[in-house]
Design a protein around this motif. Structure first.
Motif, short mmCIF file in Angstrom:
data_model
loop_
_atom_site.label_atom_id
_atom_site.label_comp_id
_atom_site.label_asym_id
_atom_site.label_seq_id
_atom_site.Cartn_x
_atom_site.Cartn_y
_atom_site.Cartn_z
N ILE B 596 0.83 -1.21 0.00
CA ILE B 596 0.00 0.00 0.00
C ILE B 596 0.86 1.25 0.00
O ILE B 596 0.35 2.37 0.11
N GLY B 597 2.17 1.06 -0.12
CA GLY B 597 3.08 2.21 -0.21
C GLY B 597 3.25 2.95 1.09
O GLY B 597 3.51 4.15 1.10
N GLY B 598 3.10 2.24 2.21
CA GLY B 598 3.19 2.93 3.50
C GLY B 598 4.49 2.68 4.21
O GLY B 598 4.65 3.09 5.36
N HIS B 599 5.44 2.00 3.57
CA HIS B 599 6.64 1.61 4.31
C HIS B 599 7.60 2.76 4.55
O HIS B 599 8.42 2.71 5.45
N ALA B 604 9.92 1.79 12.20
CA ALA B 604 10.83 0.63 12.15
C ALA B 604 10.84 -0.08 13.48
O ALA B 604 10.88 -1.31 13.55
N ARG B 605 10.77 0.68 14.54
CA ARG B 605 10.85 0.13 15.88
C ARG B 605 9.74 -0.90 16.12
O ARG B 605 9.98 -1.97 16.68
N LYS B 606 8.54 -0.57 15.64
CA LYS B 606 7.40 -1.46 15.85
C LYS B 606 7.66 -2.84 15.21
O LYS B 606 7.43 -3.88 15.81
N PHE B 607 8.15 -2.80 13.98
CA PHE B 607 8.40 -4.06 13.26
C PHE B 607 9.56 -4.82 13.86
O PHE B 607 9.54 -6.05 13.98
#
Lengths: 481, 668
Positions: B596-599, B604-607
């Motif tokens: 969805i083009g949200g990266h 980053a911390r969450k992932f």
């Protein structure tokens, strides 16, 4: 392909090659507990096809299976062998109920070649897919259970004699309809095709079902189908799955011919003089007003794990809409009840069927999905058993015709086996020998298999094509790209 | 007859006045709804009581002869009194104005004044036997100014104050009716019409004013004509003919109400219902012209909505405190001692009926408003569809409608599903009308942007608008909580209501879906729920998706259903990521956010946190590298900025894979 045109067979003959499709060698059911002592081995055998096989041969084959299962149990006590591969055939084992074993032996496809004027048989050992045929075997049991209940219940009711009797009655007929040569991935899924419908029409159907169930309080469950596709099931999923199989592969196809026949055709069943609606019984009496008519309906067994319900199965159809009414088998179904059902359901269902047809055409025009998608794909969702295939042209009672080469169907089966091994979401892209691209995608509980006929495209282009397909065909579900 | 059966009643707050005697004349003014008790021509006092007046207006005036007619102007500022056939006298009741009487003689020579009507605070119409005269009263000058007049032979007249229309009866048989409409100084002649008389050979009776009434029904003015069919006639019984009187255009005969009996009748109009009282049987019937009748091509024939019933018995209290009540004065102390209320004689010959809903007993000194009681009707009208049609048109219908709904779902009086469906459809049809009116009002307000807002009237929400929240609170949630109701029936009812809302194209509120889901879950009917969701019967929404997520532990497929729903909403991408991360599907989450083009903006911390939690080192490596590459692309440097708070993850990465594994910045 099994049903080759005669010309093709002749051609095969010309190059002196002859193909034999996989075929059923034998099918038997036994329970080792029934003849534990030596000399009593024959007692173990509950059913054996073909029956004309010599007794000692039967005992020998059963003994072998028993030994294999016993032997493999030492490696994995909970999951003994499921199949045995040999050069000439494959054996599939299934223990549906404790101690009861079903075995199906399938002969590998054979190519007959002429060598030095002599016929040489080449067995194609790797052609058959384990998953496909174990699924077929499991389905044999489920179909038996649908119409006869469990083995154990038969034992409780009438001992071995009754069980043997039932097995005999059921399987002799059923095995003829197996068509092992055309089994494929769809037999693994054993899914349900759902009829696409707008919300309002769906709610109307709900309303119809609720009203009929209120009026005919005997009705315990109802299922509604249109165009051989499911719209509503009051039965639980697993029971519906096998009932759906029966309806779409056996009952409905048997009634297609008279329906297609013209009004005055002798094939068409006598209309009972009532032309106000098109409703008629697919099970039970053909003519309600015939004094000779027998008001007997098939009985089915559902919820065998807990409530163990035995039900009458009434299938009633008006135009393309078919409704299954399931009624407790302990209640006798009288001609009066059938007439009441006919007069209540017939007119309503006729109207509803034409409503559905109209709405379906409108929706098709709006979405513009009239043109067949160019993609050949199979979609299956494990959660609701929804199945969709643009590969299979048409299911007839005898064969399911596919529009792709068997080689590609086999690749699909292989990919599916790979998917079964892991839990993670995966994507597999295969380039087939024939230059086709085959793509398998697994996202959560859904599987999608696509066959692309783009000989000169590369991996990236194929990947893009798949993305496009997902965006157009599966935009309303969460399907990872 | 049990007490629950009466569907008409007299209001419990009547207006009491001194009853008519030979020294006390009583007058009623239909415009102000005031009762005048004039004692000895006013010399010993005039007492005026209106419906809302707690304290009566009382005054004295000189006895200048017998009073024929007495009425206040609208607002009670000027009193007009007619004592002779030629003149009307006026008294100002305005401070600082002279209270000396002044009078006006009718302009037409040899004419006789039949009566007069106030049409506003300062405008008055004289009706004479030769025509009408329309005056403006100039109070400060104590004189009148003729605005307009019209000559016409008048037999009798009738005034409908609600619509400001005066109806004149003309012609020999009184059967030609000429209406006039008055509005701020103007007088408009409306189309005249003729009431057809039976073509019988017998001497035809003149049309009496007693057989004519005027009333506004469903916002339209009607003239009601009571046609007494002779007993010899083939047609059974009398009937009421309704002539529709539009502001413009010809008058049209529209409805005929069949009374199926003969005798003495009186008419009232209550809550848009025509009530016909029958004196001989002492019962009344009601008609609703909106209910379906038998249409013969020109007029609609109506039968009574309900069987004839008496008005609910009425007790006249004998209270000593009631100074106005004449009983205490005349019947002596013995009556006071016996405080027992006396049953009032209903349908008495001394009753006079006024439009729309007034009944006066001059001999007892009572003025009542006639009222309709809806609750008893529920049992009298068994056809639920017709009952709903009837109730939906009534003013105070809401609680009755809701109780009908509850009742038809109750175990004892359960209605069949098709009936329930009909009731729902009727309710939602009315509900939809209101929503549409509200919607077009909003549009009109938006488009006019404050300009002349007065033109667009906000739609009034009547009691007949039963919305989803009403149904939920008073009917459905109560009904689904009942233990004895089979769940099959509950689900059928809920689906029927949802179907009905959809049919009327009303968006279904979330709490109804919640109720469906709750019921299905309670009975373990997950496969049913699954099918409903599959066909989008329960419309997508974030709350519904969250509810499904919460069901995952009892029904695993709910997870997929929920994710699908969030995807379709297309405004719930954050939620999708959260769901996937909570299931430790870190890669899936990453792929989704990339698709969805949200990266670029993702945390980053969450992932990395989620990846670390899986204890899958390779997964952590992959995620870490993904963000390094993103950083490089965005900032030309793979390092995390301090704002991203990824220091601990960088350390963790170094410990696992060594410093050299960090992506090198291309710049360095």
């Amino acid at each position: 392909m099994s049903l080759r045109p005669v010309s093709e067979l002749l051609m095969a003959f010309a190059v002196q090659e002859k193909h034999y499709p996989p075929s059923l060698l034998s099918f038997f059911i036994y329970n080792p507990k029934f003849g534990p002592r030596e000399g009593e081995e024959e007692k173990k055998i509950l059913f054996y096809h073909p029956s004309e096989i010599e007794k000692n041969e039967k005992i020998k084959n059963v003994g072998l299976c028993e030994a294999i299962v016993q032997f493999t149990r030492t490696f994995n006590p909970t999951k003994p062998a499921q199949s045995l591969h040999t050069q000439k055939n494959r054996q599939f084992f299934h223990e549906p109920e404790d101690g009861f074993w079903m075995v199906m032996v399938v002969q590998n496809p054979v190519v007959e070649k002429q060598k030095d004027g002599k016929a040489v048989f080449e067995y194609q050992e790797d052609e058959l897919l384990d998953k496909v045929y174990s699924s077929v075997l499991k389905q044999c049991y489920k179909m038996y259970k649908l119409f006869n209940g469990t083995f154990n219940k038969a034992m409780e009711a009438g001992g071995v004699t009754l069980l043997k009797d039932r097995l005999e009655k059921f399987f002799i007929r059923y095995l003829q309809t197996l068509h092992l040569q055309s089994c494929d991935l769809l037999d693994v899924f054993s899914g349900i095709s759902f009829f696409p419908l707008d919300k309002m029409t769906y709610l109307k159907i709900q309303s119809f079902i609720n009203r009929v169930e209120e009026n005919l309080s005997l009705v315990k469950y109802t299922a509604f189908l249109y165009n051989d596709q499911l719209i509503w099931s009051g039965l639980e999923q697993e029971d519906m799955r096998i009932l759906y199989k029966y309806l779409t592969t056996s009952l409905f196809p048997r009634h297609i011919e008279p329906e297609l026949a013209g009004r005055d055709s002798p094939l068409r069943p006598e209309m009972p003089g009532n032309l106000q609606h098109y409703g008629r019984f697919l099970t039970g009496p053909l003519n309600l007003h015939d004094p000779e008519a027998k008001f007997r309906f098939p009985k089915i067994f559902v919820n065998t794990d807990d409530n163990y319900e035995e039900l009458h199965l009434i299938v009633y159809k008006a135009m393309s809409a078919a409704v299954c009414f399931m009624i407790d088998a302990s209640v006798p179904l009288t001609p009066d009840f059938c007439r009441k059902l006919d007069s209540l359901v017939g007119p309503q269902l006729t109207v509803l069927a034409s409503d559905i047809c109209e709405q379906y055409n409108i929706n098709k025009r709006i979405s513009g999905s009239e043109k067949e998608p160019q993609f050949k794909f199979i979609y299956f969702n494990h959660m609701n058993l929804a199945e969709k295939s643009t590969i299979h042209l048409k299911k007839t009672p005898s064969v399911s015709l596919t529009s792709v080469q068997p080689e590609l169907m086999k690749i699909l089966g292989d990919i599916n086996s790979d998917f079964t091994r892991v839990d993670e979401d995966e994507e597999i892209i295969v380039k087939a020998m024939s230059d086709y691209w085959v793509v398998g995608k697994k996202s959560d509980q859904r599987e999608l298999y696509v066959i692309l006929n783009q000989k000169n495209s590369n991996l990236i282009e194929v990947n893009d094509e798949i993305k496009k397909l997902c965006a157009t065909q599966f935009s309303n579900i969460f399907f990872l790209d | 007859m049990d007490s629950g059966d009466f569907y008409l009643e007299l209001s419990d707050r009547p207006v009491l006045f001194e009853k008519a005697t030979n020294v006390n004349s009583v007058f009623f003014d239909e415009a102000n709804k005031q009762v005048f008790a004039v004692r000895s021509g006013g010399a010993t006092g005039v007492v005026v009581k209106g419906p809302e007046d707690r304290i009566p207006i009382s005054f004295r005036m000189e006895d200048k002869g017998e009073v024929k007619c007495i009425k206040f102007s609208l607002g009670n500022k000027i009193l007009a009194v007619q004592r002779t056939n030629k003149t009307v006298d006026f008294i100002n009741l305005i401070q600082d104005y002279s209270q000396l009487e002044y009078s006006q003689e009718c302009k037409t020579k040899n004419a006789r004044i039949l009566g007069f009507c106030w049409t506003s605070a300062t405008e008055i119409v004289f009706i004479t036997d030769q025509g009408i005269e329309f005056y403006q009263v100039l109070a400060e000058k104590r004189s009148l100014k003729l605005l307009k007049s019209q000559s016409i032979n008048v037999n009798w007249y009738m005034y409908c104050p609600e619509s400001c229309v005066i109806l004149l009866s003309t012609a020999n048989l009184c059967n030609v009716l000429q209406p006039f409409h008055f509005k701020s100084g103007t007088m408009a002649k409306m189309a005249k019409f003729e009431i057809e008389l039976p073509a019988s050979t017998a001497k035809v009776a003149k049309i009496s004013e007693r057989d004519i009434a005027m009333a506004t029904i469903y916002g339209q003015l009607y003239v009601l004509f009571l046609r007494h069919h002779a007993k010899a006639s083939s047609s059974p019984g009398a009937e009421v003919v309704l002539y529709h009187l539009p502001r413009e255009g010809p008058c049209k005969k529209m409805h005929i109400l069949k009374l199926n009996r003969t005798g003495k009748f009186a008419l009232n109009v209550v809550d848009n219902l025509v009530v016909v009282h029958h004196q001989d049987t002492e019962t009344s019937v009601i008609f609703d012209i909106r209910l379906r009748g038998e249409f013969d091509g020109t007029v609609t024939l109506h039968q009574p909505v309900l069987p004839a019933r008496s008005i609910h018995p009425y007790q006249i209290p004998i209270a000593g405190t009631n100074v106005c009540h004449p009983a205490t004065n005349t019947e002596g102390p013995s009556a006071v001692a016996g405080q027992i209320p006396i049953p009032c004689k209903l349908y008495s010959s001394s009753w006079i009926v006024f439009q729309p809903d007034i009944i006066i007993s001059a001999s007892e000194g009572y003025l009542w408003y006639l009222r309709i009681k809806l609750a008893p009707i529920v049992h009298l009208l068994t056809d639920k569809g017709r009952l709903m049609d009837f109730l939906l048109q009534r003013k105070d219908c809401k609680s009755v409608i809701l109780s009908v709904c509850s009742q038809m779902l109750s175990e004892k009086d359960r209605a069949p599903l098709p009936v329930i469906a009909t009731v729902f459809d009727k309710l939602n049809c009315e509900y939809k009308k209101y929503l549409e009116a509200e919607h077009s009002y909003t549009l009109a307000v938006e488009s006019s942007q404050g300009r002349s807002n007065a033109l667009v009237k906000r739609p009034v929400r009547g009691q007949a608008v039963i919305d989803q929240s009403d149904m939920y609170t008073h009917v459905l949630s109560v009904f689904t909580d009942l233990k004895e109701v089979p769940h099959k029936f509950i689900i059928a009812v809920l689906m029927e209501y949802i179907r009905s809302l959809n049919q009327s194209q009303i968006p279904v509120q979330h709490y109804l879906y919640e109720l469906v889901i709750k019921t299905l879950v309670q009975h373990n009917l997950f496969y049913m729920l699954h099918q409903f969701l599959q066909y989008h019967v329960l419309s997508d929404s974030k709350p519904l998706a969250c509810l499904l997520l919460s069901l995952e532990s009892v029904y695993p497929p709910a997870h997929q259903l929920s994710l699908d729903m969030l995807k379709r909403l297309s405004t719930a991408n954050d939620e999708i990521v959260e769901v996937l991360l909570s299931k430790h599907q870190v890669l899936a989450a990453l792929r989704f956010i990339r698709s969805i083009g949200g990266h670029d903006g993702a945390s980053a911390r969450k992932f990395l946190d989620a990846a670390k939690q899986t204890s899958d080192d390779m997964l952590f490596y992959t995620v870490f590298r993904f963000f390094e590459q993103r950083n490089l692309r965005l900032r030309g440097n793979p390092n995390f900025t301090p704002g991203e708070h990824c220091e601990e993850h960088v350390t963790f990465f170094k410990n696992l894979f060594g410093e050299q594994s960090l992506l090198k910045s291309t710049a360095s």
